[in-house]
Design a protein around this motif. Structure first.
Motif, mmCIF file in Angstrom:
data_model
loop_
_atom_site.group_PDB
_atom_site.id
_atom_site.type_symbol
_atom_site.label_atom_id
_atom_site.label_comp_id
_atom_site.label_asym_id
_atom_site.label_seq_id
_atom_site.Cartn_x
_atom_site.Cartn_y
_atom_site.Cartn_z
ATOM 1 N N CYS A 31 35.171 47.686 39.733
ATOM 2 C CA CYS A 31 35.261 47.849 41.188
ATOM 3 C C CYS A 31 36.560 48.567 41.574
ATOM 4 C CB CYS A 31 35.193 46.483 41.861
ATOM 5 S SG CYS A 31 35.248 46.525 43.665
ATOM 6 N N ILE A 32 36.439 49.718 42.142
ATOM 7 C CA ILE A 32 37.537 50.544 42.682
ATOM 8 C C ILE A 32 38.413 51.144 41.584
ATOM 9 C CG2 ILE A 32 39.583 50.627 44.156
ATOM 10 C CD1 ILE A 32 38.284 48.529 45.932
ATOM 11 N N ALA A 33 38.867 50.325 40.625
ATOM 12 C CA ALA A 33 39.808 50.829 39.616
ATOM 13 C C ALA A 33 39.752 49.954 38.381
ATOM 14 C CB ALA A 33 41.227 50.849 40.182
ATOM 15 N N ALA A 34 40.302 50.481 37.296
ATOM 16 C CA ALA A 34 40.588 49.691 36.095
ATOM 17 C C ALA A 34 42.101 49.497 36.036
ATOM 18 C CB ALA A 34 40.073 50.405 34.856
ATOM 19 N N PHE A 35 42.570 48.715 35.067
ATOM 20 C CA PHE A 35 44.021 48.528 34.959
ATOM 21 C C PHE A 35 44.407 48.374 33.496
ATOM 22 C CE2 PHE A 35 42.174 44.323 35.540
ATOM 23 C CZ PHE A 35 42.880 43.494 34.673
ATOM 24 N N SER A 36 45.690 48.542 33.240
ATOM 25 C CA SER A 36 46.204 48.373 31.879
ATOM 26 C C SER A 36 47.681 48.024 31.972
ATOM 27 C CB SER A 36 46.008 49.652 31.060
ATOM 28 O OG SER A 36 47.047 50.579 31.291
ATOM 29 N N ASP A 37 48.327 47.908 30.808
ATOM 30 C CA ASP A 37 49.764 47.630 30.802
ATOM 31 C C ASP A 37 50.568 48.821 31.291
ATOM 32 O OD1 ASP A 37 50.816 48.855 27.767
ATOM 33 O OD2 ASP A 37 48.701 48.581 28.169
#
Length: 395
Positions: free
Chosen positions: A63-69
Motif C-alpha cells: 500500500c502506497i510504498a515499501a520500506f527498507s533500512d
C-alpha cells in the motif's frame, strides 16, 4: 548464504533498467523477495534481465510504498528487494491464478510444484513464504495444512493497493497475478526465526459468535453484530458507526481472538470493513460460530512501538534458539495500521532499525498478514505485524 538488499527507485522504467544492470551479479540469486507499490511492480514486470537477478521471485504489492533500512525522502515508487544466494540451500517457487472456489486444491498443487522446483519433493521445508490476493488467505493456508500439517511455519502478506480499489498485484518473475497467489518453499543453509503479533490491547468487552458465514459476522450473543459492536464503542466513549464502509473508522478497534494468554498474550485480529442494514458486519478475515471475540483497543503509540518490539523478539529468539546473529530481515506491517499512523511511518522504520542494528531489511504494508503463533498453528489475521529474521551461518 549471502543476502543482498536493494532499494531501487522504479519511477522511471529506463532508470530502473539501469539499476538492474548495475546490481547484476555473475550468477542469479536462488530467490528474490520484494515489495513495491503497484506502479513499481508494473515497471519491474516490464524490465528485461530480471531473471538474471534471481531465478525465482515473490513480489507483493504494498500500500502506497515499501520500506527498507535505507531511508528515502520519497519512497513511494521504490522496490525493496532481498536476494538470497545460497548454494547449500534449496528454494522453489510456484504461482497460480486462483479463486475462492478452487484455492484449496490450487494451493496444494502449487506447493507440490514449488517443492519439485526446489528438487525436494515430499520433504518438509524449513519455511514457507506466500503472497496472495485478498479473500484467498484462509483457503491457501488450508491447502498447505492438508499437505504438511502445521509442521512448517507459513508467513506472508496479502497484496495491497492504495485505496482498496482492487488493483493489487503480485509478480513471480514471469507473470503478473491479480487474483491468485505465489508460494515459495525455503530450505536455507542458515537458521530462520520469526514473530507474529499485533499492537492492540484487549478490553473487558467480549461476546460469542452465534452466527457467521465466512467473513460475514451476523450475530454476537444472538444480537446483530453491529449493534453489539456499537454498544461496545459507546461504553468506551467512542462514536457509533453507521451502515456502510467502516474500515478507516474501525482501525483502532478491531475484533480479536485470544489465542494464547500468557506473558506475551497472542491475539488474532479481524478488521471490520462494512456494516449492512441488517446489522451484519463484513470483516477482512473469517470468524467461526462458537468463537469468543473481544473488543480491542489500539492507538498510534502502540502501533509505532510494536514493530520494534516484534523485531526485537524475533532477533532475541534467533540468538537463544540458534546462537545466531541476524543477517537480514523481512517485516510485514498491516496497511490499515500504516494508514492510521501515516505521518509517523518513518518512526516504524526507525524502530525496526533500532531493533536490528546495522542489518539490512525490507518491508511492506499489506492487506492481511499470515504467520504462526507459539502454539504452532499458521493463521491469517488483520492489523498484524510480523518479523522474519534470517541468521548468519553458525561457525
Amino acid at each position: 548464504m549471502k543476502i543482498l538488499r536493494h532499494f531501487l527507485n522504479a519511477t522511471d522504467p529506463c532508470m530502473l533498467q539501469q539499476h538492474i544492470r548495475s546490481i547484476k551479479q555473475d550468477e542469479p540469486a536462488n530467490l528474490a523477495i520484494a515489495f513495491g507499490n503497484i506502479d513499481a511492480i508494473v515497471h519491474l514486470s516490464q524490465a528485461t534481465e530480471i531473471t538474471q537477478l534471481a531465478t525465482s521471485w515473490v513480489v507483493t504489492s504494498s500500500c502506497i510504498a515499501a520500506f527498507s533500512d535505507i531511508a528515502a525522502e520519497d519512497n513511494q515508487n521504490h522496490l525493496a528487494i532481498l536476494q538470497f544466494y545460497d548454494p547449500q540451500g534449496s528454494y522453489g517457487v510456484a504461482s497460480k491464478q486462483s479463486s475462492i472456489d478452487s484455492i484449496i486444491e490450487d494451493s496444494q498443487q502449487a506447493l507440490t510444484l514449488a517443492l519439485n522446483a526446489a528438487n525436494r519433493p515430499g520433504e518438509l521445508p524449513a519455511f514457507i513464504w506466500c503472497s496472495q490476493s485478498p479473500g484467498l488467505e484462509e483457503g491457501l493456508l488450508a491447502g498447505i495444512r492438508q499437505l504438511v500439517g502445521n509442521n512448517v511455519p507459513v508467513f506472508g502478506g496479502t497484496a495491497a493497493d492504495n485505496d482498496v480499489s482492487g488493483h493489487w498485484c503480485m509478480f513471480d518473475g514471469q507473470q503478473t497475478i491479480t487474483t491468485g497467489f505465489i508460494i515459495a518453499v525455503l530450505f536455507p543453509s542458515t537458521p530462520i526465526n520469526y514473530f507474529f503479533s499485533s499492537g492492540y490491547e484487549t478490553t473487558r468487552h467480549t461476546a460469542i459468535v452465534t452466527s457467521a458465514s465466512g467473513r460475514k459476522l451476523h450475530t454476537l450473543n444472538h444480537q446483530p453484530a453491529a449493534s453489539v459492536y456499537n454498544q461496545w464503542r459507546t461504553m468506551m466513549a467512542l462514536p457509533t458507526l453507521a451502515n456502510g464502509p467502516v474500515l478507516a473508522q474501525s482501525t483502532f478497534n478491531p475484533l480479536g481472538r485470544v489465542i494464547l494468554d500468557n506473558d506475551e498474550q497472542m491475539t488474532l485480529l479481524s478488521h471490520p470493513a462494512f456494516i449492512y442494514g441488517d446489522g451484519t458486519m463484513e470483516l477482512f478475515s473469517e470468524v467461526y460460530q462458537g468463537e469468543q471475540l473481544t473488543f480491542m483497543h489500539g492507538n498510534q503509540t502502540l502501533l509505532i512501538q510494536r514493530a520494534q518490539t516484534v523485531t526485537h523478539f524475533a532477533t532475541q529468539q534467533l540468538h537463544d534458539l540458534y546462537d545466531s546473529k541476524p543477517l537480514a530481515a523481512i517485516v510485514i506491517f498491516c496497511a490499515g495500521c500504516m494508514l492510521a499512523i501515516k505521518n509517523e511511518t518513518s518512526q516504524v522504520r526507525q524502530g525496526v532499525e533500532n531493533a536490528l542494528g546495522n542489518v539490512p531489511f525490507i518491508g511492506g504494508f499489506t492487506f492481511g498478514e499470515q504467520g504462526r503463533f507459539a502454539d504452532g498453528v499458521n493463521r491469517h489475521g488483520n492489523l498484524m505485524i510480523s518479523a522474519i529474521i534470517f541468521g548468519h551461518p553458525n561457525e
